[in-house]
Structures are given as C-alpha cells and as structure tokens.
Motif scaffolding. Structure first.
Motif, PDB file in Angstrom:
ATOM      1  N   LEU A 126      46.988  -7.671  45.722  1.00  0.00           N
ATOM      2  CA  LEU A 126      46.137  -8.473  46.602  1.00  0.00           C
ATOM      3  C   LEU A 126      46.999  -9.361  47.480  1.00  0.00           C
ATOM      4  O   LEU A 126      48.146  -9.691  47.131  1.00  0.00           O
ATOM      5  N   ILE A 127      46.406  -9.774  48.600  1.00  0.00           N
ATOM      6  CA  ILE A 127      47.113 -10.595  49.579  1.00  0.00           C
ATOM      7  C   ILE A 127      46.180 -11.695  50.062  1.00  0.00           C
ATOM      8  O   ILE A 127      45.014 -11.440  50.357  1.00  0.00           O
ATOM      9  N   VAL A 128      46.693 -12.908  50.129  1.00  0.00           N
ATOM     10  CA  VAL A 128      45.976 -14.006  50.789  1.00  0.00           C
ATOM     11  C   VAL A 128      46.515 -14.090  52.220  1.00  0.00           C
ATOM     12  O   VAL A 128      47.727 -14.218  52.432  1.00  0.00           O
ATOM     13  N   LEU A 129      45.630 -14.023  53.196  1.00  0.00           N
ATOM     14  CA  LEU A 129      46.025 -14.005  54.600  1.00  0.00           C
ATOM     15  C   LEU A 129      45.887 -15.392  55.232  1.00  0.00           C
ATOM     16  O   LEU A 129      45.208 -16.268  54.700  1.00  0.00           O
ATOM     17  N   ASP A 130      46.562 -15.589  56.363  1.00  0.00           N
ATOM     18  CA  ASP A 130      46.356 -16.745  57.249  1.00  0.00           C
ATOM     19  C   ASP A 130      46.710 -18.077  56.599  1.00  0.00           C
ATOM     20  O   ASP A 130      45.953 -19.051  56.672  1.00  0.00           O
ATOM     21  N   VAL A 131      47.864 -18.153  55.971  1.00  0.00           N
ATOM     22  CA  VAL A 131      48.288 -19.372  55.285  1.00  0.00           C
ATOM     23  C   VAL A 131      49.275 -20.135  56.169  1.00  0.00           C
ATOM     24  O   VAL A 131      50.270 -19.572  56.645  1.00  0.00           O
ATOM     25  N   GLU A 132      49.015 -21.419  56.377  1.00  0.00           N
ATOM     26  CA  GLU A 132      49.941 -22.255  57.141  1.00  0.00           C
ATOM     27  C   GLU A 132      51.228 -22.450  56.335  1.00  0.00           C
ATOM     28  O   GLU A 132      51.212 -22.460  55.102  1.00  0.00           O
ATOM     29  N   GLN A 133      52.320 -22.629  57.047  1.00  0.00           N
ATOM     30  CA  GLN A 133      53.624 -22.696  56.386  1.00  0.00           C
ATOM     31  C   GLN A 133      53.699 -23.818  55.357  1.00  0.00           C
ATOM     32  O   GLN A 133      54.283 -23.634  54.276  1.00  0.00           O
ATOM     33  N   ASP A 134      53.095 -24.962  55.659  1.00  0.00           N
ATOM     34  CA  ASP A 134      53.207 -26.088  54.734  1.00  0.00           C
ATOM     35  C   ASP A 134      52.308 -25.958  53.501  1.00  0.00           C
ATOM     36  O   ASP A 134      52.328 -26.809  52.622  1.00  0.00           O
TER      37      ASP A 134
ATOM     38  N   GLU B 115      41.026 -23.278  49.264  1.00  0.00           N
ATOM     39  CA  GLU B 115      41.664 -24.591  49.194  1.00  0.00           C
ATOM     40  C   GLU B 115      42.921 -24.657  50.062  1.00  0.00           C
ATOM     41  O   GLU B 115      43.320 -25.742  50.497  1.00  0.00           O
ATOM     42  N   HIS B 116      43.522 -23.521  50.328  1.00  0.00           N
ATOM     43  CA  HIS B 116      44.745 -23.480  51.134  1.00  0.00           C
ATOM     44  C   HIS B 116      44.481 -23.011  52.555  1.00  0.00           C
ATOM     45  O   HIS B 116      45.392 -22.542  53.247  1.00  0.00           O
ATOM     46  N   GLY B 117      43.242 -23.133  52.973  1.00  0.00           N
ATOM     47  CA  GLY B 117      42.904 -22.919  54.371  1.00  0.00           C
ATOM     48  C   GLY B 117      42.688 -21.481  54.777  1.00  0.00           C
ATOM     49  O   GLY B 117      42.554 -21.182  55.972  1.00  0.00           O
ATOM     50  N   SER B 118      42.651 -20.578  53.811  1.00  0.00           N
ATOM     51  CA  SER B 118      42.473 -19.168  54.142  1.00  0.00           C
ATOM     52  C   SER B 118      41.023 -18.745  53.934  1.00  0.00           C
ATOM     53  O   SER B 118      40.405 -19.097  52.926  1.00  0.00           O
ATOM     54  N   GLY B 119      40.524 -17.949  54.847  1.00  0.00           N
ATOM     55  CA  GLY B 119      39.177 -17.399  54.686  1.00  0.00           C
ATOM     56  C   GLY B 119      39.196 -15.926  54.392  1.00  0.00           C
ATOM     57  O   GLY B 119      38.143 -15.288  54.312  1.00  0.00           O
ATOM     58  N   ARG B 120      40.402 -15.345  54.219  1.00  0.00           N
ATOM     59  CA  ARG B 120      40.491 -13.896  54.066  1.00  0.00           C
ATOM     60  C   ARG B 120      41.511 -13.502  53.010  1.00  0.00           C
ATOM     61  O   ARG B 120      42.550 -14.153  52.856  1.00  0.00           O
ATOM     62  N   VAL B 121      41.195 -12.418  52.307  1.00  0.00           N
ATOM     63  CA  VAL B 121      42.136 -11.785  51.391  1.00  0.00           C
ATOM     64  C   VAL B 121      42.089 -10.282  51.658  1.00  0.00           C
ATOM     65  O   VAL B 121      41.238  -9.798  52.399  1.00  0.00           O
ATOM     66  N   ALA B 122      43.021  -9.548  51.044  1.00  0.00           N
ATOM     67  CA  ALA B 122      43.044  -8.099  51.221  1.00  0.00           C
ATOM     68  C   ALA B 122      43.545  -7.435  49.952  1.00  0.00           C
ATOM     69  O   ALA B 122      44.305  -8.017  49.176  1.00  0.00           O
ATOM     70  N   THR B 123      43.084  -6.204  49.748  1.00  0.00           N
ATOM     71  CA  THR B 123      43.566  -5.375  48.656  1.00  0.00           C
ATOM     72  C   THR B 123      44.497  -4.314  49.222  1.00  0.00           C
ATOM     73  O   THR B 123      44.417  -3.955  50.396  1.00  0.00           O
ATOM     74  N   THR B 124      45.383  -3.782  48.383  1.00  0.00           N
ATOM     75  CA  THR B 124      46.360  -2.794  48.831  1.00  0.00           C
ATOM     76  C   THR B 124      46.183  -1.490  48.053  1.00  0.00           C
ATOM     77  O   THR B 124      45.508  -1.448  47.016  1.00  0.00           O
ATOM     78  N   VAL B 125      46.843  -0.431  48.516  1.00  0.00           N
ATOM     79  CA  VAL B 125      46.778   0.846  47.810  1.00  0.00           C
ATOM     80  C   VAL B 125      47.722   0.882  46.613  1.00  0.00           C
ATOM     81  O   VAL B 125      47.841   1.905  45.955  1.00  0.00           O
ATOM     82  N   GLU B 126      48.385  -0.234  46.331  1.00  0.00           N
ATOM     83  CA  GLU B 126      49.257  -0.339  45.163  1.00  0.00           C
ATOM     84  C   GLU B 126      48.649  -1.261  44.107  1.00  0.00           C
ATOM     85  O   GLU B 126      49.354  -1.759  43.232  1.00  0.00           O
ATOM     86  N   GLN B 127      47.323  -1.497  44.171  1.00  0.00           N
ATOM     87  CA  GLN B 127      46.610  -2.343  43.218  1.00  0.00           C
ATOM     88  C   GLN B 127      47.085  -3.799  43.265  1.00  0.00           C
ATOM     89  O   GLN B 127      47.113  -4.495  42.254  1.00  0.00           O
TER      90      GLN B 127
ATOM     91  N   GLY C 287      39.550  -0.606  54.569  1.00  0.00           N
ATOM     92  CA  GLY C 287      40.712  -1.299  55.109  1.00  0.00           C
ATOM     93  C   GLY C 287      41.251  -2.372  54.195  1.00  0.00           C
ATOM     94  O   GLY C 287      42.197  -3.082  54.555  1.00  0.00           O
ATOM     95  N   GLY C 288      40.649  -2.519  53.007  1.00  0.00           N
ATOM     96  CA  GLY C 288      41.080  -3.551  52.064  1.00  0.00           C
ATOM     97  C   GLY C 288      40.718  -4.959  52.463  1.00  0.00           C
ATOM     98  O   GLY C 288      41.181  -5.924  51.845  1.00  0.00           O
ATOM     99  N   GLN C 289      39.869  -5.116  53.487  1.00  0.00           N
ATOM    100  CA  GLN C 289      39.603  -6.443  54.054  1.00  0.00           C
ATOM    101  C   GLN C 289      38.419  -7.127  53.385  1.00  0.00           C
ATOM    102  O   GLN C 289      37.327  -6.562  53.277  1.00  0.00           O
ATOM    103  N   LEU C 290      38.622  -8.370  52.941  1.00  0.00           N
ATOM    104  CA  LEU C 290      37.589  -9.164  52.294  1.00  0.00           C
ATOM    105  C   LEU C 290      37.618 -10.587  52.817  1.00  0.00           C
ATOM    106  O   LEU C 290      38.688 -11.165  53.020  1.00  0.00           O
ATOM    107  N   THR C 291      36.433 -11.155  53.013  1.00  0.00           N
ATOM    108  CA  THR C 291      36.365 -12.592  53.224  1.00  0.00           C
ATOM    109  C   THR C 291      36.399 -13.281  51.865  1.00  0.00           C
ATOM    110  O   THR C 291      36.158 -12.650  50.824  1.00  0.00           O
ATOM    111  N   VAL C 292      36.683 -14.553  51.870  1.00  0.00           N
ATOM    112  CA  VAL C 292      36.667 -15.305  50.617  1.00  0.00           C
ATOM    113  C   VAL C 292      35.276 -15.257  49.990  1.00  0.00           C
ATOM    114  O   VAL C 292      35.131 -15.142  48.763  1.00  0.00           O
ATOM    115  N   ALA C 293      34.232 -15.321  50.809  1.00  0.00           N
ATOM    116  CA  ALA C 293      32.866 -15.245  50.297  1.00  0.00           C
ATOM    117  C   ALA C 293      32.617 -13.894  49.621  1.00  0.00           C
ATOM    118  O   ALA C 293      31.942 -13.823  48.580  1.00  0.00           O
TER     119      ALA C 293
END
Length: 574
Positions: free
Chosen positions: A403-411, A389-401, A121-127
């Motif tokens: 990456l995505i940082v998830l759960d980022v506050e607007q500010d 550092e920006h409050g995210s604990g999750r990232v993801a990979t895509t089928v297009e090579q 699913g491309g799902q990764l924790t920061v750890a």
C-alpha cells in the motif's frame, strides 16, 4: 426452468449487433467460437451463462437469497453467476489438502463467502479505505487481504449481509461488479499514476473510461473465461504487463510522443504464456476503443469448448501477433494502428514503490509493506486515520500486495513513517518482507492444497533472523495450488503447493520449486523446474537460506538472482 437451446442458436443480447458476421465453418468446428457461427453451449459453464447473464444474479441475491439464506441459492448461481458480483464460497474449515481434488464442490464449500472488492488502478480515497475497514469489521470477522491484482478480499461473509456490504461500499464509489467470473476483471494500473516524477504518461483516464463504458455492460459480460487488463505509464513497468490478457505499457513514440505499447495474450496457471507485442503504438485517447476491440475478439473468437483452453493466450498463440493485429484492425477498429517502439529496460532495483519517493508536485508518496498482503479491518481504519492526519486524502494498492499513502508534504513524512512502523507496516522493510507474496491458500480457498499466508509470514521471520544483511532484490511467491494466483512462474523463487513425501515416508505439505523467473526485463522468463526439486514446508527456511548463501558466494558482479538461478547447476540449486 431454463429452456434447452437449439443447436447453433444465436446468443441473444446487445452484443449481437456488434459482432462480425459468422464466417464459414473451418477446422475450428467444435471450439465454440461465436464468430464462426457456433453458439450452442459445449459445457455447463457456457450453458449457465447462456441461460442467464451473470450480472442478473444481483437481483436474486438482494430479493431472495439474502432473505431466505444460503440453502435457498440455486446451484448455477452459487457456483457460477455469483462470481460476477465478486462472490465465491470459501473452503469448509478442517478439510485437509489431500482431499481437495477428490471432494465434490458442495463437500468442499462452507456456507460463507469470499467477497472481492475491485479497486481499479489501485486508487482509493481515504473514505473508501475506511469503508473497507468498517465492512471488514462489521461483516467479515475482521478479514481483509490485499491481493496481487490490487483488490481487497473479505472472508466469512454471510449471504444475508451482502446487500448491506454493497450499500456501504457503493456509498463511497466502490464496487464488486465483475470482480470475478468470465468477464473483464479489475483493471490494474500504476498506483502512482499522475503523480510519479518519472512517469511517461498517466493512464488513469483510460482506466476510468473503460470502467464507465464497459464494466457491468452485458455486451462484454459473457466471455470464454476471465479477461485481465493492465495499464501503466510508469517506466518502472509496475503492473506485470507480460502476464495480462491485454496490457498498455507507457512508451515514447519518436514522432507522436507519449502513448502506449500494446501487448496481448499473457497468462499463467498450468499452461503459462508471456504476452506478445503487437508492435502498435496507441495514444491515450484510443486506449478504451482498442481495449474494446481486443476483448471483442476474445468474446467472438475465443475458445469456449474446454475451460482449460478458453483464455485469450491460446487464441493468440494459435493466430500469432500479426494475424491478431490484422483482425483487430480490419474487423473491430476499422482502421490501421500506428507502429511503435517497445518499452525500455527499467532502471529501478524494485518496482513496488515501497519507501519514500518524490511526486511531480513537490509532495511525496510513502509505500509500505504488510506481510504477504494480510491486513484486518481495524488496521485498515488505522491506516486511513494516519493518512488523513498527515494531510493525505488518497492511498493506493499495488500488484505486490503493498500500500501507498499519496500526497504527503515533506514536513509530515517522518511522523507518517513512524506511525506506520508502529503498526508493523514497514516503510523500510527487509528484502524478505518486501519481496514475499502469497495467495489465499488452504485457509479459505477450495482449490488449495497447502497453507500459504502463515507459511509466508514464518518464512519472512526466519530469513530476517538468519540472513539479516541480505539486501538484494528478491521475489518469493507462494501458491497453494497449481493455478498460479501468486505468479510462481515469474518469481525468483516460486513455490507451488503440493503434498510431498518427507524423510519418514509420510505425505506432508510442501512445495515444488521454480527458480529464476522474472518480469519487466528484456529477458523476461519463467522460472526453471528441476526434476524432483521439492521441499516440505518444515524444510523451507533451511532450503531458501542454503540457496541464497550459494547465490551470494557464486554471483558474478551485479548478477541478479534470476540470472544466477538460470545458469547454476542442479547441485547448487538443490
């Protein structure tokens, strides 16, 4: 010493009880189909799988090979069963592409490995991301490539270090189990499952359940060939569902609500086929059982005689969708499936999730583009640090090579974007960086004929310089051999590596060109091949610039490149 099997001897194992009784042998004699009563191995791959399950090699890696070194590895493990744990020998350095097809495996291979980390699913924790970066730095000379199936691949791995890598990865919940081999490979999924504001249905539970019940399960670890799965509830159709063995595509049933449309039989390589709809709507709760039924058909009825006809796509093509669905219902599910609709046409211009996008919880996700998936261990750790550092604990990979940082506050968005851009990880990339992907190529792959990663990076840089205003969605897929790991047949511009003759009559690296491929549209199609249309690597930037300039001059209204390429004259495409 492994014993010689008797003719038509049943395959021992837990799967026997789950298989349908053998049918009367008909015209399929010789295809090695278990359900037809044929269990005698018909090639060396089937023999080593019958001699010992690929999953069992882990014990030998840990207790023998990692202690005694590369030369202690049994050849059937080295070039066969070790794939079930994500390990392939890599190409010996200095062997040019002209020798790829003429050397024996032991002459091509180095005493180092590629190790593939499966990221379902491309799902990764920061750890987990940080652990990948650390393993890369400690054991893989800093190498780490994001693949177009959401995995990460290391190179330069020594057999002595494999147990330590497993320990590091597994301590954070990662695995290399069945990352390669004739088994269920990584389950790709929408990288923004559960958070996308426009999502039809979240398939994450089904991906997790398939992993829990079936990955590493001997009942499904001996298949005719690899088995590729895609599950996504995104309306963007973000998992190239048409080219997987099985795909569950998010749809809304007029009576039953959100669920999945079932597709089977897709695949590329040298005989590409698009998957077909079975016309069945599957609720989320039933996805794992339906998946098991389809992979069960592949295990039992799949062709095992010839490796080049052993993918599920050939069985589906021979049976047709109606028979396939009937066998699935009658013999495996023991119930009827519900008829349902197909997916709607996606509205988005891109389906890679690059850029800043709203989540369904008020936060945002930020997608960014490395060049052709090439990262390194240090860079991966820097991304992990930035995300944390920006409050995210999750990232993801895509089928297009990507990456995505998830759960980022607007500010925190602007600061995160600035941090990524400072690392040359573009959140607002050019069309060429965003749309170009490449396989491993001759740098490490034993099957490759030409370079791909460096060629892709150079092409991106040249096109950015020459066509800075070009902003139409465009995919340029670069493959080092005919096997299509980079999906060349489905790209706007697909480049298949081969040796070509230059203007001086010399054989040099180059590409056969495929034009006008596309996925995710009602008219999904493979690109057209024009006889004699080949370019040398040196000519590639000039050719693509010329092609895109002609497209811009001749396109009609909002015509996509693929549509134009399919109607353009051979002269325009030359």
């Amino acid at each position: 010493m492994a014993r010689t099997p008797e003719p038509d001897e049943p395959q021992a194992g837990a799967a026997d009880a789950a298989r349908p009784a053998a049918r009367k042998v008909t015209r399929h004699r010789g295809e090695g189909q278990w359900a037809m009563g044929h269990h005698t191995p018909l090639n060396s791959n089937e023999q080593f799988k019958k001699d010992d399950d690929g999953l069992n090699v882990r014990t030998r890696i840990e207790t023998i090979y990692s202690k005694s070194g590369f030369r202690s590895i049994d050849p059937a493990d080295l070039r066969g069963r070790m794939r079930w744990w994500g390990l392939y020998t890599q190409r010996r350095q200095g062997i040019d592409g002209g020798r790829t097809a003429i050397l024996e495996p032991h002459e091509l291979e180095d005493e180092y490995f590629m190790l593939r980390v499966r990221i379902d699913g491309g799902q990764l924790t920061v750890a987990q991301l940080r652990a990948i970066g650390e393993a890369s730095e400690q054991y893989a000379r800093g190498t780490a490539d994001v693949t177009d199936r959401q995995n990460v691949q290391f190179h330069w791995v020594r057999i002595e270090d494999v147990p330590a890598i497993w320990e590091k990865l597994e301590s954070v919940g990662l695995s290399t189990t069945e990352a390669c081999g004739d088994c269920p490979r990584v389950v790709i999924g929408s990288p923004v499952a559960g958070i996308a504001a426009d999502e039809i249905i979240d398939g994450s539970w089904a991906i997790d359940e398939i992993n829990r019940k079936y990955i590493g399960n001997p009942e499904y670890s001996n298949l005719p060939r690899k088995f590729k799965t895609a599950i996504s509830g995104s309306p963007l159709l973000d998992v190239v569902h048409e080219i997987n063995d099985i795909a569950f595509v998010g749809v809304v049933h007029p009576e039953h609500g959100p669920g999945f449309d079932l597709w089977v039989g897709g695949g590329l390589s040298t005989n590409p086929k698009l998957g077909v709809r079975l016309g069945a709507w599957v609720p989320l709760a039933d996805v794992p059982d339906v998946w098991a039924g389809v992979i069960g058909i592949f295990r039992d009825y799949g062709y095992r005689r010839l490796r080049n006809r052993a993918r599920l796509k050939f069985l589906v093509a021979d049976w047709g969708p109606a028979k396939f669905r009937q066998v699935l219902q009658d013999e495996y599910l023991k119930r009827e499936l519900t008829d349902g609709p197909g997916p709607e046409q996606p509205a988005g211009r891109w389906r890679d999730h690059v850029g800043v996008h709203p989540q369904n919880d008020g936060r945002f996700y930020v997608g960014f583009a490395p060049k052709v998936g090439r990262l390194n261990g240090k860079l991966i750790q820097q991304v992990a640090d930035l995300a944390a550092e920006h409050g995210s604990g999750r990232v993801a990979t895509t089928v297009e090579q990507k990456l995505i940082v998830l759960d980022v506050e607007q500010d925190r968005i602007d600061s995160l974007v600035a941090g990524l851009e400072a690392l040359d990880l573009r959140v607002n990339p050019s069309t060429f960086r965003r749309g170009t992907l490449a396989c491993t190529g001759i740098e490490y792959c034993k099957l490759a004929i030409v370079d791909t990663k460096d060629r892709g990076r150079t092409l991106i840089e040249e096109l950015e310089r020459r066509l800075p205003e070009f902003d139409e969605p465009l995919s340029i897929n670069i493959n080092g051999c005919p096997n299509a790991c980079a999906r060349i047949q489905t790209a706007d511009i697909g480049l298949k590596g081969q040796l070509v003759t230059d203007e001086n009559g010399q054989q040099v690296e180059g590409f056969q060109v495929h034009l006008g491929g596309s996925l995710g549209f009602e008219n999904a199609a493979f690109g057209r091949k024009i006889r004699g249309l080949k370019v040398t690597s040196a000519e590639l930037p000039d050719y693509v610039e010329r092609l895109l300039t002609r497209y811009q001059a001749d396109r009609q209204d909002d015509e996509r490149f693929a549509q134009w390429a399919l109607r353009a004259t051979e002269e325009q495409l030359s």
